[in-house]
Design a protein around this motif. Sequence first.
Motif, PDB file in Angstrom:
ATOM      1  N   ARG A 112      34.371 -15.304 -25.376  1.00 51.91           N
ATOM      2  CA  ARG A 112      34.809 -15.894 -26.654  1.00 51.91           C
ATOM      3  C   ARG A 112      34.540 -17.400 -26.647  1.00 51.91           C
ATOM      4  N   GLN A 113      34.865 -18.023 -25.533  1.00 50.61           N
ATOM      5  CA  GLN A 113      34.628 -19.481 -25.430  1.00 50.61           C
ATOM      6  C   GLN A 113      33.140 -19.804 -25.511  1.00 50.61           C
ATOM      7  N   ALA A 114      32.326 -18.974 -24.834  1.00 47.49           N
ATOM      8  CA  ALA A 114      30.879 -19.224 -24.844  1.00 47.49           C
ATOM      9  C   ALA A 114      30.327 -19.099 -26.263  1.00 47.49           C
ATOM     10  N   SER A 115      30.800 -18.107 -27.015  1.00 42.45           N
ATOM     11  CA  SER A 115      30.270 -17.947 -28.375  1.00 42.45           C
ATOM     12  C   SER A 115      30.643 -19.157 -29.230  1.00 42.45           C
ATOM     13  N   LEU A 116      31.858 -19.675 -29.034  1.00 45.97           N
ATOM     14  CA  LEU A 116      32.266 -20.891 -29.761  1.00 45.97           C
ATOM     15  C   LEU A 116      31.429 -22.091 -29.335  1.00 45.97           C
ATOM     16  N   GLN A 117      31.327 -22.250 -28.004  1.00 47.74           N
ATOM     17  CA  GLN A 117      30.623 -23.415 -27.454  1.00 47.74           C
ATOM     18  C   GLN A 117      29.160 -23.464 -27.905  1.00 47.74           C
ATOM     19  N   TYR A 118      28.487 -22.294 -27.870  1.00 46.45           N
ATOM     20  CA  TYR A 118      27.047 -22.281 -28.179  1.00 46.45           C
ATOM     21  C   TYR A 118      26.782 -21.905 -29.642  1.00 46.45           C
ATOM     22  N   ARG A 119      27.865 -21.638 -30.395  1.00 47.16           N
ATOM     23  CA  ARG A 119      27.761 -21.239 -31.807  1.00 47.16           C
ATOM     24  C   ARG A 119      26.852 -20.018 -31.962  1.00 47.16           C
ATOM     25  N   ARG A 120      27.079 -19.061 -31.085  1.00 41.79           N
ATOM     26  CA  ARG A 120      26.322 -17.807 -31.171  1.00 41.79           C
ATOM     27  C   ARG A 120      27.314 -16.651 -31.242  1.00 41.79           C
ATOM     28  N   THR A 121      26.856 -15.565 -31.870  1.00 40.55           N
ATOM     29  CA  THR A 121      27.794 -14.472 -32.155  1.00 40.55           C
ATOM     30  C   THR A 121      27.803 -13.429 -31.042  1.00 40.55           C
ATOM     31  N   LEU A 122      29.012 -13.053 -30.651  1.00 42.24           N
ATOM     32  CA  LEU A 122      29.201 -11.934 -29.724  1.00 42.24           C
ATOM     33  C   LEU A 122      29.463 -10.702 -30.592  1.00 42.24           C
ATOM     34  N   TYR A 123      28.446  -9.851 -30.724  1.00 45.20           N
ATOM     35  CA  TYR A 123      28.564  -8.667 -31.579  1.00 45.20           C
ATOM     36  C   TYR A 123      29.106  -7.490 -30.787  1.00 45.20           C
ATOM     37  N   VAL A 124      30.039  -6.769 -31.404  1.00 50.59           N
ATOM     38  CA  VAL A 124      30.559  -5.532 -30.801  1.00 50.59           C
ATOM     39  C   VAL A 124      30.232  -4.390 -31.761  1.00 50.59           C
TER      40      VAL A 124
END
Length: 278
Positions: A112-124
């Motif tokens: 979750r932090q990585a998606s925020l930090q890199y502004r990329r989406t973690l899709y499920v």
Amino acid sequence: MATSSATLRIGVVGYGHLGQYLVGKILKDGPAQGLILAFVWNRNSDKLKGLVPAELILEDLSSFADRRCDVIVEVCHPQIVKKFGHLFLSQSHFMVGSPSALSDPDLNQKLRQASLQYRRTLYVPSGALWGGQDIQRMNDSGTIKALFIRMSKHPSCFRLTGDVLTDWTEGEGRRVLFGGSVAELCPLAPNNVNTMAAAAVAAGSLGFKGVQGEIVSDTALKDYHVVEVEVTGPDGFSVHTVRRNPAKLGAVTGSATYNSFWNSLLVCKGHGGRVYLC
Ligand SMILES: NC(=O)c1ccc[n+]([C@@H]2O[C@H](COP(=O)([O-])OP(=O)(O)OC[C@H]3O[C@@H](n4cnc5c(N)ncnc54)[C@H](O)[C@@H]3O)[C@@H](O)[C@H]2O)c1
């Protein structure tokens, strides 16, 4: 890589049932849908030879960034999510095909932090979950009170850790194998509870500890898996769905789930730095 270009470059990690299906589909139908294959990785690359164009085979997963993907799709094992998920998100959007990996609270938080930090989406991907968007909407409006999911399959369709189901016999009928929170179920049946994990992501306010699940072995279910969802809201509101997912004997994944994965992939065009059920 930016996702503004019309064509998205897709990397596929894993070449089992889902990986083969997705790779075949991208090669055949991808260009018309704006998707092209950037690479395929499998832990044993011999399995890819002759089936995947040689220039698309990635031998070493650590060099995935060289292929400059817009979206990386994991369809192999939760361990790969743990080892590479953060790195994938640092370069691309990431569709996690094994969301049971997210039952590990540290990994969940890290991604979750990585998606925020890199502004990329973690899709499920929703997989075999019916009504995931409705569950997500109830969650976002603060009205979801409880969520229960029961997955029932023929015993040959389960891949369980431990020796829980080694003694089944044809014709024995129905047997409840486990009941409890999705957090407790994921380590016991990581390949069978991805749908529950997707539900726990959709109902983020309840989370893996709050969403309850049950897995049931039933020898009568020779042709399909059954996924039941019970959602409870305020003032007596409730929804109960029963999905019959056609599946061959011994198949962990129902046939409708393959098409569901493809439809999920078509959604992965970038939704900002967040987790997104697709
Ligand atoms: N989200 C969903 O609804 C859903 C549905 C079905 C399957 N899944 C998950 O997707 C993944 C792939 O499913 P599948 O049906 O294609 O499985 P599969 O068993 O057919 O293929 C898995 C592939 O990953 C490889 N693999 C296994 N363990 C590995 C490891 N530790 N490291 C690297 N590679 C490994 C195998 O060699 C194989 O090529 C599984 O984790 C499964 O639980 C999710």
